[in-house]
Structure formats: C-alpha cells, structure tokens
Motif scaffolding. Structure first.
Motif, mmCIF file in Angstrom:
data_model
loop_
_atom_site.group_PDB
_atom_site.id
_atom_site.type_symbol
_atom_site.label_atom_id
_atom_site.label_comp_id
_atom_site.label_asym_id
_atom_site.label_seq_id
_atom_site.Cartn_x
_atom_site.Cartn_y
_atom_site.Cartn_z
ATOM 1 N N GLN A 1 19.834 -22.721 -10.084
ATOM 2 C CA GLN A 1 20.814 -23.628 -10.683
ATOM 3 C C GLN A 1 20.397 -23.976 -12.116
ATOM 4 O OE1 GLN A 1 20.849 -26.768 -7.766
ATOM 5 N NE2 GLN A 1 22.717 -25.994 -6.780
ATOM 6 N N GLU A 2 19.106 -24.236 -12.298
ATOM 7 C CA GLU A 2 18.607 -24.533 -13.655
ATOM 8 C C GLU A 2 18.804 -23.326 -14.572
ATOM 9 O OE1 GLU A 2 14.545 -25.833 -13.337
ATOM 10 O OE2 GLU A 2 15.078 -27.555 -12.098
ATOM 11 N N GLN B 1 25.082 -18.118 -10.773
ATOM 12 C CA GLN B 1 25.904 -19.052 -9.994
ATOM 13 C C GLN B 1 26.323 -18.437 -8.656
ATOM 14 O OE1 GLN B 1 29.003 -19.937 -12.843
ATOM 15 N NE2 GLN B 1 27.999 -21.827 -13.502
ATOM 16 N N GLN B 2 26.627 -17.147 -8.660
ATOM 17 C CA GLN B 2 26.979 -16.461 -7.413
ATOM 18 C C GLN B 2 25.795 -16.447 -6.444
ATOM 19 O OE1 GLN B 2 28.307 -12.517 -8.341
ATOM 20 N NE2 GLN B 2 30.295 -12.854 -7.384
ATOM 21 N N LEU B 3 24.624 -16.176 -6.979
ATOM 22 C CA LEU B 3 23.430 -16.151 -6.145
ATOM 23 C C LEU B 3 23.164 -17.534 -5.547
ATOM 24 C CD1 LEU B 3 21.108 -14.492 -5.049
ATOM 25 C CD2 LEU B 3 19.826 -15.005 -7.118
ATOM 26 N N VAL B 4 23.342 -18.592 -6.329
ATOM 27 C CA VAL B 4 23.168 -19.957 -5.823
ATOM 28 C C VAL B 4 24.152 -20.224 -4.692
ATOM 29 C CG1 VAL B 4 23.466 -22.409 -6.408
ATOM 30 C CG2 VAL B 4 22.164 -20.922 -7.925
ATOM 31 N N GLU B 5 25.439 -19.814 -4.863
ATOM 32 C CA GLU B 5 26.444 -20.029 -3.834
ATOM 33 C C GLU B 5 26.100 -19.262 -2.554
ATOM 34 O OE1 GLU B 5 30.338 -19.150 -5.354
ATOM 35 O OE2 GLU B 5 30.137 -20.660 -6.952
ATOM 36 N N ARG C 1 14.578 -22.249 1.079
ATOM 37 C CA ARG C 1 15.422 -21.792 -0.029
ATOM 38 C C ARG C 1 15.631 -22.883 -1.068
ATOM 39 N NH1 ARG C 1 20.659 -20.614 2.692
ATOM 40 N NH2 ARG C 1 20.101 -22.597 3.557
ATOM 41 N N GLY C 2 15.316 -24.132 -0.698
ATOM 42 C CA GLY C 2 15.574 -25.258 -1.604
ATOM 43 C C GLY C 2 15.008 -25.073 -3.011
ATOM 44 N N PRO C 3 13.728 -24.795 -3.155
ATOM 45 C CA PRO C 3 13.175 -24.620 -4.503
ATOM 46 C C PRO C 3 13.801 -23.429 -5.243
ATOM 47 C CG PRO C 3 11.400 -24.906 -2.904
ATOM 48 C CD PRO C 3 12.669 -24.789 -2.144
ATOM 49 N N VAL C 4 14.121 -22.361 -4.521
ATOM 50 C CA VAL C 4 14.734 -21.191 -5.157
ATOM 51 C C VAL C 4 16.123 -21.553 -5.670
ATOM 52 C CG1 VAL C 4 15.557 -18.837 -4.747
ATOM 53 C CG2 VAL C 4 13.397 -19.596 -3.744
ATOM 54 N N ILE C 5 16.878 -22.276 -4.855
ATOM 55 C CA ILE C 5 18.231 -22.687 -5.260
ATOM 56 C C ILE C 5 18.157 -23.571 -6.506
ATOM 57 C CG2 ILE C 5 20.218 -24.100 -4.575
ATOM 58 C CD1 ILE C 5 19.813 -23.031 -1.708
#
Length: 179
Positions: free
Chosen positions: A127-128, A167-171, A119-123
């Motif tokens: 965020q960007e 932002q919600q999706l990132v959280e 999930r790291g690259p997706v997060i």
C-alpha cells in the motif's frame, strides 16, 4: 463295626501326627513329667526321640521365620529404594513444572503470532509503495509541462502501470485467506 472304624479313623485323623504324644506322655510317671518340665535339654531330647514331628515342625517354623525375615529385609530395602525413586520423581516433576512455567509465555506468544495474518506487513508495504507510485505520477504531471511530450507520456504510463499493479496486488492479498 463300620461305624466304630469310621469313628476311630476320623478321631485319629483329627489328631494328626501328634496322636501318639498324648499316650506317650500318659505312660510317663509324675517324676518323669516334672523332669521334662524343669529340664529343657531333657524336654528337647524326649520330643526328638519320641515325636520327630515336633522337631520337624520346629525346624519348619524356624525356616518360615528365616524366610519371613528375608522378605522383611527385602521389603524394607525395596521401600527405601522406592522412597528414593519417589523423591527423584518429585524433583523431576518440579523441574518440569518450572520449565513449563518458563515456557508458557513464549508458547502463548507463538500462538498469538500464529493467529496473526502473515500477509499484514506485506499488504502495508505494498500500500505504501502504491501511494509512492501515485505520488510520483502526480510529480511527473506537475513538473512535465515544459518537457518533451513523448518522454512525459512514457514516464507517466510507466508510473501509473506500477501504481495499478501494486494496488491490484494489495486487493488480491486482502481478498485471499491465509492457509
């Protein structure tokens, strides 16, 4: 009487099939015995006629020798074949070990990649995108002072909605565990 018969039967059974040889040889003269010792053909002929067990024993011994020779040849052939198979196994073992050595770094890379959070690259991308949406919202606020109020509100609402969704999706992604 019973004891004597028992002694005779046990002594004769101890001698076995050659019990008549001794008495047969004792009945020969010294000259005849010398002839048997000196003449091999006479020796063979005498024992074939007088004691057939000897020739049978010699034949049996000869058969045993031939069978043993056959087994020896087979064992040697099998040993050579086994040696060849062992050499092939060693060659194959070396090939397998070389291939394992070549694959080991790749397997380690796969293990490392599997341990990383996918999930790291997706997060990071989300965020960007959220930062870009926030920046776009500021741009709308700074440039819309002279424009239409309804257009300004619609654009700002749309940009803020996209920013909050991202932002919600990132959280959510950060708070869930990969399975």
């Amino acid at each position: 009487r019973i004891c004597k018969r028992f002694e005779m039967s046990t002594s004769s059974s101890r001698r076995g099939p050659l019990e008549g040889v001794e008495s047969s040889l004792k009945s020969l003269s010294v000259e005849q015995l010398k002839t048997l010792l000196d003449d091999e053909a006479a020796f063979e002929s005498y024992f074939e006629k007088e004691v057939p067990v000897v020739s049978q024993k010699q034949a049996l011994v000869q058969q045993i020798k031939m069978v043993n020779i056959g087994f020896a040849h087979k064992n040697l052939t099998d040993e050579m074949a086994l040696g060849e198979v062992l050499n092939e196994v060693q060659e194959l073992r070396t090939i397998v070990q070389d291939r394992q050595s070549a694959l080991r770094p790749k397997v380690e890379q796969v293990h490392v990649a599997l341990q990383e959070d996918p999930r790291g690259p997706v997060i990071e991308m989300m965020q960007e995108a959220a930062i870009e949406s926030e920046s776009a919202s500021r741009d709308i606020v700074e440039t819309s002072g002279a424009g239409d109020w309804n257009t300004f509100v619609a654009e700002l609402t749309q940009r803020k909605k996209v920013q909050h969704y991202r932002q919600q999706l990132v959280e959510r992604l950060e708070n869930t565990h990969p399975s």
